[in-house]
Design a protein around this motif. Structure first.
Motif, PDB file in Angstrom:
ATOM      1  N   LYS A  53    -106.205 -35.848  44.731  1.00  0.00           N
ATOM      2  CA  LYS A  53    -104.922 -36.237  45.308  1.00  0.00           C
ATOM      3  C   LYS A  53    -104.031 -36.841  44.220  1.00  0.00           C
ATOM      4  O   LYS A  53    -104.491 -37.663  43.423  1.00  0.00           O
ATOM      5  CB  LYS A  53    -105.126 -37.265  46.418  1.00  0.00           C
ATOM      6  CG  LYS A  53    -106.006 -36.795  47.554  1.00  0.00           C
ATOM      7  CD  LYS A  53    -106.201 -37.906  48.569  1.00  0.00           C
ATOM      8  CE  LYS A  53    -107.104 -37.484  49.709  1.00  0.00           C
ATOM      9  NZ  LYS A  53    -107.288 -38.581  50.701  1.00  0.00           N
ATOM     10  N   PRO A  54    -102.757 -36.478  44.176  1.00  0.00           N
ATOM     11  CA  PRO A  54    -101.865 -37.036  43.154  1.00  0.00           C
ATOM     12  C   PRO A  54    -101.527 -38.496  43.426  1.00  0.00           C
ATOM     13  O   PRO A  54    -101.468 -38.917  44.589  1.00  0.00           O
ATOM     14  CB  PRO A  54    -100.617 -36.155  43.261  1.00  0.00           C
ATOM     15  CG  PRO A  54    -100.615 -35.682  44.679  1.00  0.00           C
ATOM     16  CD  PRO A  54    -102.061 -35.512  45.058  1.00  0.00           C
ATOM     17  N   ASP A  55    -101.325 -39.273  42.361  1.00  0.00           N
ATOM     18  CA  ASP A  55    -100.903 -40.664  42.513  1.00  0.00           C
ATOM     19  C   ASP A  55     -99.447 -40.746  42.961  1.00  0.00           C
ATOM     20  O   ASP A  55     -99.016 -41.751  43.523  1.00  0.00           O
ATOM     21  CB  ASP A  55    -101.069 -41.421  41.188  1.00  0.00           C
ATOM     22  CG  ASP A  55    -102.533 -41.635  40.849  1.00  0.00           C
ATOM     23  OD1 ASP A  55    -103.357 -41.661  41.780  1.00  0.00           O
ATOM     24  OD2 ASP A  55    -102.851 -41.778  39.653  1.00  0.00           O
ATOM     25  N   GLU A  56     -98.684 -39.705  42.660  1.00  0.00           N
ATOM     26  CA  GLU A  56     -97.272 -39.648  43.020  1.00  0.00           C
ATOM     27  C   GLU A  56     -96.863 -38.186  43.117  1.00  0.00           C
ATOM     28  O   GLU A  56     -97.671 -37.294  42.835  1.00  0.00           O
ATOM     29  CB  GLU A  56     -96.425 -40.380  41.970  1.00  0.00           C
ATOM     30  CG  GLU A  56     -96.645 -39.854  40.553  1.00  0.00           C
ATOM     31  CD  GLU A  56     -95.997 -40.747  39.510  1.00  0.00           C
ATOM     32  OE1 GLU A  56     -94.848 -40.432  39.130  1.00  0.00           O
ATOM     33  OE2 GLU A  56     -96.629 -41.736  39.101  1.00  0.00           O
ATOM     34  N   GLU A  79     -95.063 -32.108  34.723  1.00  0.00           N
ATOM     35  CA  GLU A  79     -96.018 -33.084  35.237  1.00  0.00           C
ATOM     36  C   GLU A  79     -96.924 -32.475  36.302  1.00  0.00           C
ATOM     37  O   GLU A  79     -98.102 -32.814  36.390  1.00  0.00           O
ATOM     38  CB  GLU A  79     -95.273 -34.296  35.799  1.00  0.00           C
ATOM     39  CG  GLU A  79     -94.571 -35.140  34.752  1.00  0.00           C
ATOM     40  CD  GLU A  79     -95.526 -35.631  33.681  1.00  0.00           C
ATOM     41  OE1 GLU A  79     -96.643 -36.068  34.042  1.00  0.00           O
ATOM     42  OE2 GLU A  79     -95.177 -35.560  32.488  1.00  0.00           O
ATOM     43  N   GLU A  80     -96.387 -31.562  37.080  1.00  0.00           N
ATOM     44  CA  GLU A  80     -97.204 -30.887  38.092  1.00  0.00           C
ATOM     45  C   GLU A  80     -98.240 -29.986  37.424  1.00  0.00           C
ATOM     46  O   GLU A  80     -99.397 -29.922  37.861  1.00  0.00           O
ATOM     47  CB  GLU A  80     -96.308 -30.066  39.012  1.00  0.00           C
ATOM     48  CG  GLU A  80     -97.079 -29.387  40.142  1.00  0.00           C
ATOM     49  CD  GLU A  80     -96.186 -28.587  41.066  1.00  0.00           C
ATOM     50  OE1 GLU A  80     -96.667 -28.117  42.114  1.00  0.00           O
ATOM     51  OE2 GLU A  80     -94.990 -28.406  40.718  1.00  0.00           O
ATOM     52  N   VAL A  81     -97.840 -29.305  36.360  1.00  0.00           N
ATOM     53  CA  VAL A  81     -98.771 -28.449  35.610  1.00  0.00           C
ATOM     54  C   VAL A  81     -99.901 -29.292  35.024  1.00  0.00           C
ATOM     55  O   VAL A  81    -101.084 -28.912  35.092  1.00  0.00           O
ATOM     56  CB  VAL A  81     -98.026 -27.690  34.487  1.00  0.00           C
ATOM     57  CG1 VAL A  81     -99.028 -26.951  33.589  1.00  0.00           C
ATOM     58  CG2 VAL A  81     -97.015 -26.718  35.067  1.00  0.00           C
ATOM     59  N   LYS A  82     -99.544 -30.439  34.457  1.00  0.00           N
ATOM     60  CA  LYS A  82    -100.551 -31.316  33.855  1.00  0.00           C
ATOM     61  C   LYS A  82    -101.503 -31.876  34.918  1.00  0.00           C
ATOM     62  O   LYS A  82    -102.708 -32.006  34.676  1.00  0.00           O
ATOM     63  CB  LYS A  82     -99.877 -32.447  33.085  1.00  0.00           C
ATOM     64  CG  LYS A  82     -99.184 -31.985  31.810  1.00  0.00           C
ATOM     65  CD  LYS A  82     -98.635 -33.158  31.020  1.00  0.00           C
ATOM     66  CE  LYS A  82     -98.026 -32.684  29.691  1.00  0.00           C
ATOM     67  NZ  LYS A  82     -97.527 -33.816  28.864  1.00  0.00           N
ATOM     68  N   ALA A  99    -103.246 -42.548  31.814  1.00  0.00           N
ATOM     69  CA  ALA A  99    -101.825 -42.912  31.833  1.00  0.00           C
ATOM     70  C   ALA A  99    -101.605 -44.323  31.295  1.00  0.00           C
ATOM     71  O   ALA A  99    -100.587 -44.612  30.668  1.00  0.00           O
ATOM     72  CB  ALA A  99    -101.272 -42.799  33.248  1.00  0.00           C
ATOM     73  N   ALA A 100    -102.585 -45.209  31.530  1.00  0.00           N
ATOM     74  CA  ALA A 100    -102.450 -46.600  31.092  1.00  0.00           C
ATOM     75  C   ALA A 100    -102.710 -46.763  29.603  1.00  0.00           C
ATOM     76  O   ALA A 100    -102.432 -47.830  29.044  1.00  0.00           O
ATOM     77  CB  ALA A 100    -103.408 -47.482  31.885  1.00  0.00           C
ATOM     78  N   LEU A 101    -103.254 -45.722  28.958  1.00  0.00           N
ATOM     79  CA  LEU A 101    -103.600 -45.828  27.533  1.00  0.00           C
ATOM     80  C   LEU A 101    -102.694 -44.981  26.649  1.00  0.00           C
ATOM     81  O   LEU A 101    -102.909 -44.897  25.443  1.00  0.00           O
ATOM     82  CB  LEU A 101    -105.059 -45.397  27.332  1.00  0.00           C
ATOM     83  CG  LEU A 101    -106.110 -46.132  28.165  1.00  0.00           C
ATOM     84  CD1 LEU A 101    -107.483 -45.540  27.906  1.00  0.00           C
ATOM     85  CD2 LEU A 101    -106.121 -47.622  27.850  1.00  0.00           C
ATOM     86  N   HIS A 123    -102.358 -35.426  25.665  1.00  0.00           N
ATOM     87  CA  HIS A 123    -101.039 -34.782  25.859  1.00  0.00           C
ATOM     88  C   HIS A 123    -101.108 -33.546  26.769  1.00  0.00           C
ATOM     89  O   HIS A 123    -100.211 -33.348  27.601  1.00  0.00           O
ATOM     90  CB  HIS A 123    -100.421 -34.405  24.504  1.00  0.00           C
ATOM     91  CG  HIS A 123     -99.090 -33.718  24.633  1.00  0.00           C
ATOM     92  ND1 HIS A 123     -97.960 -34.370  25.067  1.00  0.00           N
ATOM     93  CD2 HIS A 123     -98.731 -32.427  24.421  1.00  0.00           C
ATOM     94  CE1 HIS A 123     -96.960 -33.508  25.097  1.00  0.00           C
ATOM     95  NE2 HIS A 123     -97.397 -32.324  24.717  1.00  0.00           N
ATOM     96  N   PRO A 124    -102.137 -32.679  26.653  1.00  0.00           N
ATOM     97  CA  PRO A 124    -102.178 -31.520  27.559  1.00  0.00           C
ATOM     98  C   PRO A 124    -102.380 -31.914  29.027  1.00  0.00           C
ATOM     99  O   PRO A 124    -102.102 -31.114  29.917  1.00  0.00           O
ATOM    100  CB  PRO A 124    -103.383 -30.716  27.039  1.00  0.00           C
ATOM    101  CG  PRO A 124    -103.571 -31.179  25.626  1.00  0.00           C
ATOM    102  CD  PRO A 124    -103.202 -32.621  25.641  1.00  0.00           C
TER     103      PRO A 124
END
Length: 242
Positions: free
Chosen positions: A153-156, A162-165, A226-228, A239-240
């Motif tokens: 499930k996505p966080d947002e 961003e959707e591809v990642k 994401a936090a790092l 990055h990918p």
């Protein structure tokens, strides 16, 4: 029902907590093996299972890492109440593994005391051993649920790149979940059915427990990446995916 909203700084801290949980899972088998080797265990640095490090010179480190992992999992706040409950169950399972050790049977070496930190005077009862396996099974089942359900499930809401990642991250979570499933199937299959007497698969339980922990740790690291991202090295690596 979604969990109540919390301040942004707390959200960021929980994203970091995901990464810390991942690091803990990945480091556990590495630290106990390397520690035993540095303390002079030599060929006995490898045990038949990760749980047997309870009896080694790395006893305190082994129990401490399990307790830290349990604390992280219990502290973790999921996106909804069910995710938090499963995380709590996983955390208490980690505590249970530390509190109810596996049997001494299979520890290496069994007699000369080399690499041995302790041995229980009364030994592990059948009930205690069953509790150890029950807690270990619950922990791995929780790992699978996170990888194949909650992390899907996505966080947002994501769009564009961003959707591809996110879809790439979902692939990582799915692979991690199936690696854990295959690993926990291979443990009894090789250990109790095939029963190898020599070669690397004598350590099959340790090997597949390690692959499970690394798969679990990888999924949580990616989830918490994401936090790092402020760290240049991490930013290039993820990055990918981020």
């Amino acid at each position: 029902m979604k969990a109540p909203s919390i301040p942004r700084d707390e959200i960021i801290s929980f994203k970091k907590l995901r990464a810390f949980i991942g690091f803990t899972g990945i480091l556990l088998p590495i630290v106990v093996v390397l520690g035993c080797y540095l303390l002079g265990a030599g060929q006995y640095s490898f045990q038949h299972s990760v749980s047997h490090y309870y009896y080694t010179l790395m006893h305190i480190v082994f129990v401490s890492i399990l307790c830290v992992l349990g604390g992280f999992l219990i502290t973790y706040r999921g996106k909804d109440h069910w995710e938090s409950r499963v995380s709590n169950l996983a955390g208490f399972s980690a505590f249970g593994i530390a509190a109810f050790p596996t049997s001494f049977l299979g520890f290496q070496p069994e007699h000369d005391g080399m690499n041995q930190y302790l041995r229980l005077l009364r030994g592990v009862t059948g009930f205690g051993g069953s509790l150890h396996y029950a807690f270990a099974s619950l922990l791995f089942i929780c790992f699978i649920i996170f990888c194949l359900y909650f992390f899907q499930k996505p966080d947002e809401h994501y769009t564009g790149v961003e959707e591809v990642k996110f879809k790439r991250r979902k692939i990582v979570y799915t692979i991690s979940g199936w690696v854990i499933i295959i690993s926990i199937i291979m443990i009894p299959l090789i250990g109790f059915v095939i029963k190898p007497q020599k070669g690397i698969f004598v350590y099959s339980t340790f090997i597949f427990e390690t692959t499970s922990l690394w798969a679990f740790g990888t999924a949580w690291l990616v989830k918490g990446s994401a936090a790092l991202k402020k760290m240049p090295v991490v930013r290039r690596l993820v990055h990918p995916l981020r």
